[in-house]
Write a protein that holds these residues in place. Sequence first.
Motif, PDB file in Angstrom:
ATOM      1  N   PRO A   1       0.723  -1.645   0.459  1.00  0.00           N
ATOM      2  CA  PRO A   1      -0.160   0.355  -0.089  1.00  0.00           C
ATOM      3  C   PRO A   1       0.423   1.097   0.052  1.00  0.00           C
ATOM      4  O   PRO A   1       0.578   2.809  -0.140  1.00  0.00           O
ATOM      5  N   ASP A   2       2.625   1.246   0.046  1.00  0.00           N
ATOM      6  CA  ASP A   2       3.264   2.424   0.489  1.00  0.00           C
ATOM      7  C   ASP A   2       3.612   2.760  -1.391  1.00  0.00           C
ATOM      8  O   ASP A   2       4.090   3.833  -1.125  1.00  0.00           O
ATOM      9  N   THR A   3       3.562   1.683  -1.713  1.00  0.00           N
ATOM     10  CA  THR A   3       3.897   2.163  -2.918  1.00  0.00           C
ATOM     11  C   THR A   3       2.408   2.747  -4.335  1.00  0.00           C
ATOM     12  O   THR A   3       1.877   2.029  -3.828  1.00  0.00           O
ATOM     13  N   THR A   4       3.097   3.690  -5.329  1.00  0.00           N
ATOM     14  CA  THR A   4       2.271   4.196  -5.801  1.00  0.00           C
ATOM     15  C   THR A   4       2.722   3.362  -7.700  1.00  0.00           C
ATOM     16  O   THR A   4       3.316   3.350  -7.593  1.00  0.00           O
ATOM     17  N   VAL A   5       1.203   2.902  -7.426  1.00  0.00           N
ATOM     18  CA  VAL A   5       1.271   2.047  -8.709  1.00  0.00           C
ATOM     19  C   VAL A   5       0.297   3.121 -10.462  1.00  0.00           C
ATOM     20  O   VAL A   5      -0.632   3.218 -10.309  1.00  0.00           O
ATOM     21  N   ARG A   6       1.722   2.836 -10.792  1.00  0.00           N
ATOM     22  CA  ARG A   6       0.650   3.988 -12.590  1.00  0.00           C
ATOM     23  C   ARG A   6       0.857   3.118 -13.541  1.00  0.00           C
ATOM     24  O   ARG A   6       1.648   2.396 -13.694  1.00  0.00           O
ATOM     25  N   ILE A   7      -0.372   3.068 -13.751  1.00  0.00           N
ATOM     26  CA  ILE A   7      -0.649   2.384 -15.811  1.00  0.00           C
ATOM     27  C   ILE A   7      -0.622   3.183 -16.719  1.00  0.00           C
ATOM     28  O   ILE A   7      -1.100   4.224 -16.336  1.00  0.00           O
ATOM     29  N   VAL A   8       0.534   2.945 -17.287  1.00  0.00           N
ATOM     30  CA  VAL A   8       0.809   4.615 -18.102  1.00  0.00           C
ATOM     31  C   VAL A   8       1.031   3.819 -19.061  1.00  0.00           C
ATOM     32  O   VAL A   8       1.097   3.262 -19.780  1.00  0.00           O
ATOM     33  N   GLU A   9       0.742   4.613 -20.588  1.00  0.00           N
ATOM     34  CA  GLU A   9       0.075   4.092 -21.949  1.00  0.00           C
ATOM     35  C   GLU A   9       1.420   4.560 -22.464  1.00  0.00           C
ATOM     36  O   GLU A   9       2.131   5.849 -22.054  1.00  0.00           O
ATOM     37  N   PRO A  10       1.875   3.831 -23.592  1.00  0.00           N
ATOM     38  CA  PRO A  10       2.726   4.072 -24.478  1.00  0.00           C
ATOM     39  C   PRO A  10       3.246   5.752 -24.325  1.00  0.00           C
ATOM     40  O   PRO A  10       2.208   6.151 -25.071  1.00  0.00           O
ATOM     41  N   GLY A  11       4.499   6.272 -24.768  1.00  0.00           N
ATOM     42  CA  GLY A  11       4.589   7.435 -24.782  1.00  0.00           C
ATOM     43  C   GLY A  11       4.990   8.484 -23.786  1.00  0.00           C
ATOM     44  O   GLY A  11       4.711   9.946 -24.003  1.00  0.00           O
ATOM     45  N   ILE A  12       3.863   8.072 -23.065  1.00  0.00           N
ATOM     46  CA  ILE A  12       3.822   9.206 -21.765  1.00  0.00           C
ATOM     47  C   ILE A  12       4.948   8.519 -20.524  1.00  0.00           C
ATOM     48  O   ILE A  12       5.674   7.663 -19.791  1.00  0.00           O
ATOM     49  N   ARG A  13       5.388  10.165 -20.217  1.00  0.00           N
ATOM     50  CA  ARG A  13       6.821  10.091 -19.692  1.00  0.00           C
ATOM     51  C   ARG A  13       6.246  10.813 -18.354  1.00  0.00           C
ATOM     52  O   ARG A  13       5.496  11.383 -18.164  1.00  0.00           O
ATOM     53  N   VAL A  14       6.883   9.648 -16.946  1.00  0.00           N
ATOM     54  CA  VAL A  14       6.685   9.635 -15.902  1.00  0.00           C
ATOM     55  C   VAL A  14       8.137  10.259 -15.145  1.00  0.00           C
ATOM     56  O   VAL A  14       9.064   9.259 -15.303  1.00  0.00           O
TER      57      VAL A  14
END
Length: 248
Positions: free
Chosen positions: A233-246
């Motif tokens: 729960p302390d980790t942020t999870v991001r589902i990222v589409e191709p081309g998106i810079r995080v």
Amino acid sequence: MSTIAVTRVTHSCHLIEIGGRTFLTDPWFSTRPGYYQGEPIAIGIGELPDLDAVLISHDHYDHCDLETFATYRDHGVPFVVAETVVDHARRTGFDNVTGLQPWQEIEIGGVTITAAPAKHGVHEITFVLRAGDDAVYFAGDTLLIPELAEIPERLGHISVALLPTNGLHVRPAHNMQVVMNADEAAELTAVLAPELAMPHHYAFTKGWLGDRLITSSDRDPRHYLDAARKLAPDTTVRIVEPGIRVEL
């Protein structure tokens, strides 16, 4: 300003920025019958930035598309690869190639690249990239194996984890599993305890017939998101589409 950024290109192909350097993982820039990204290829080879190195986890086409990548403008770019990829890279015109075994490392431009263990249908390694206190773990398409629990013990804190989640099974091989699934990726997330985790290797498809006869997989990364919320729960999870810079 952030010292870590990740841009998904497609599948398990990412641009990783760390320590002021830029690395490309597992290049896949074409398709062939039975091998489709299932999502866009967001950046073409001619649009790639100047790379400090290319990292390749294993010699499967969807991670090691070197015949296509041979059009990259700089054939002197360093390659850091599983040892089974060394000859392939040299045959396609890349001569600056270093093969690593698990826990071996190389330094490129102030960034330490350490090979970590993996298990797949063929020989594979995974990678930890570290610059100072910042570290990115790139998991290729490994299964969850006990040796991965040694990563934080040996290499310290992981800032960002890039993990496969589709639990790919090969039907003709007695339905053998060859990639970790969403729940297993969440278990590994809990072990690594990164600030940020991003799933990859989930949209892949062999086409309507191949998906029915050859492989089965979970193509919904939200299953990993849900599992990680419970186990890490302390980790942020991001589902990222191709081309998106995080950025982290």
